[in-house]
Scaffold this motif. Structure first.
Motif, PDB file in Angstrom:
ATOM      1  N   ILE A  89       0.845  -1.207   0.000  1.00  0.00           N
ATOM      2  CA  ILE A  89       0.000   0.000   0.000  1.00  0.00           C
ATOM      3  C   ILE A  89       0.881   1.260   0.000  1.00  0.00           C
ATOM      4  N   GLU A  90       1.940   1.238   0.800  1.00  0.00           N
ATOM      5  CA  GLU A  90       2.876   2.371   0.836  1.00  0.00           C
ATOM      6  C   GLU A  90       3.519   2.610  -0.529  1.00  0.00           C
ATOM      7  N   LYS A  91       3.933   1.507  -1.180  1.00  0.00           N
ATOM      8  CA  LYS A  91       4.541   1.626  -2.515  1.00  0.00           C
ATOM      9  C   LYS A  91       3.566   2.276  -3.495  1.00  0.00           C
ATOM     10  N   HIS A  92       2.304   1.829  -3.427  1.00  0.00           N
ATOM     11  CA  HIS A  92       1.290   2.387  -4.335  1.00  0.00           C
ATOM     12  C   HIS A  92       1.074   3.879  -4.072  1.00  0.00           C
ATOM     13  N   LEU A  93       1.002   4.240  -2.792  1.00  0.00           N
ATOM     14  CA  LEU A  93       0.787   5.658  -2.469  1.00  0.00           C
ATOM     15  C   LEU A  93       1.982   6.489  -2.921  1.00  0.00           C
TER      16      LEU A  93
END
Lengths: 262, 262
Positions: free
Chosen positions: A223-227
């Motif tokens: 999720i962090e990578k996507h954000l």
């Protein structure tokens, strides 16, 4: 023979008229349209008019105009005690003028100009003031479709709202992916099999049973990578909202159950 | 004969293994899984092991385990200079240990336990350190699928993010509609043809060309009705976000172009 007159000729009007025109025991006698219209060759035999005063006698009058124009238009009709139906998901039956016998003939599907649809699979949601009028609409709908249901205005409004989610909102999410990949020179075609399979899965399984992905697993790293990829661009807020909603929905499931997935 | 060993046997591992096992010039020689697994009858002939030390010699090692376990697991492998690939959309190739020849073999699809998939339509996104390894993966992938593309880790991360939108987020929206209709005693089945058509449309037309609905028309009256139905329940915030985004995207279009639609 059921004699029908169409009033309004947008996407719904065109597709519905074309389908009804093919049925033996139905006669589309006339099309009323405020704007000038060009009829496709198979409909050329149907007379058209721009004038309310020229609307002829018929068994069913089908109003297929924008939602917010239905109420006023139905008031302007120069006849009474006829069966007048609209085709809208979101407009209540009693928005129609009470000078005529009111009904709703709502095909629950999305219609586009250049795309054929098979009416056989389209659910028809019907409502009428009188039982005898319901029989007329049922007879019409069941000639076109295998799914004909009686649904009142309140239920239909809810059904239409749910339809907005699975059609309008889902299509917008397709758009977001399309535009994001285009900006990054990656072909949207690569997602098409996934889109088809995602829609196909829920034809036989409840959506919550086939949910997958980082939000469902609460995989904070992905999720962090996507954000990070989305930075503070136009899609990051929506990503956060949807991710939060999915995390919330599935958080009580045991983590043992996590499977490697998309 | 290309000798393959699977490491990890979740949904991706199972489906990919089953597909590769059927190919004449491929031999799935072994399955490594930390957990005990029961092989379906058609895979019963494949030896399994729980022990890293028992992993045999092969041409391609396919790691199909949860994303966040890939990096560490690849470090623990008791061999080097072999072609080791993972199947993840979101993990970079260089997350794999550099003691082996690294690669990615990513089938862009959503896999569920009890659902068959046709690999022919699934895009395979490949990446390798060495050109000769790319040829090996291309040969494998093109036996399974008609769509095989070479995509680097950066592009694949973006593609995976777009896939999260069209699969995870779209499926959650299906769930919302499902739960909302269930709460209101309305059958979700009525939406299935619409869901199918919405996904089918974008196979041939760009999503922005087939967008319809109250938000696209900026039909404030219908939007108000919907917000009233949703009150301050769990879905009203999402409705507002998506509606706002759609209104923004299409607001420059002429209002003349509005057509009666869902």
């Amino acid at each position: 023979m059921t004699r029908i007159i169409f009033m309004g000729f947008g996407n719904v009007g065109f597709h519905l008229c074309s389908a009804l025109h093919k049925i033996d025991h139905v006669s589309v006698n006339q099309i009323y349209s405020r704007n000038s219209i060009t009829l496709a060759s198979e409909l050329k035999s149907i007379p058209t008019t721009h004038k309310l005063s020229e609307i002829e006698d018929a068994d069913v009058y089908i109003i297929a105009i924008p939602d917010d124009a239905i109420a006023h238009f139905s008031e302007t009709l120069p006849f009474k005690n006829k069966l007048v139906v609209h085709t809208s998901g979101s407009v209540a039956m009693n928005a129609l003028s009470e000078k005529n016998r009111r009904g709703v003939f709502y095909p629950l599907q999305t219609f586009s100009k250049n795309r054929n649809v098979s009416f056989k699979e389209i659910p028809f949601c019907l409502e009428t003031e009188n039982a005898s009028d319901l029989a007329i609409l049922k007879s019409l709908a069941s000639t076109l479709s295998e799914t004909v249901v009686e649904i009142n205005s309140e239920e239909r409004a809810k059904l239409h709202l749910a339809a907005v989610f699975v059609n309008n909102f889902v299509n917008h999410i397709y758009s977001i992916s399309h535009d994001y990949l285009l900006d990054n020179n990656i072909s949207f075609d690569l997602l098409k099999p996934l889109i088809a399979e995602t829609a196909a899965k829920i034809q036989s399984l409840p959506p919550s049973e086939v949910q997958t992905g980082p939000a469902k697993r609460n995989d904070k790293n992905t999720i962090e990578k996507h954000l990070h990829l989305l930075e503070d661009g136009p899609y990051s807020q929506l990503y956060k909202e949807l991710t939060k909603a999915i995390v919330e929905k599935y958080k009580t499931e045991t983590e043992d159950d996590t499977r490697k997935e998309l």
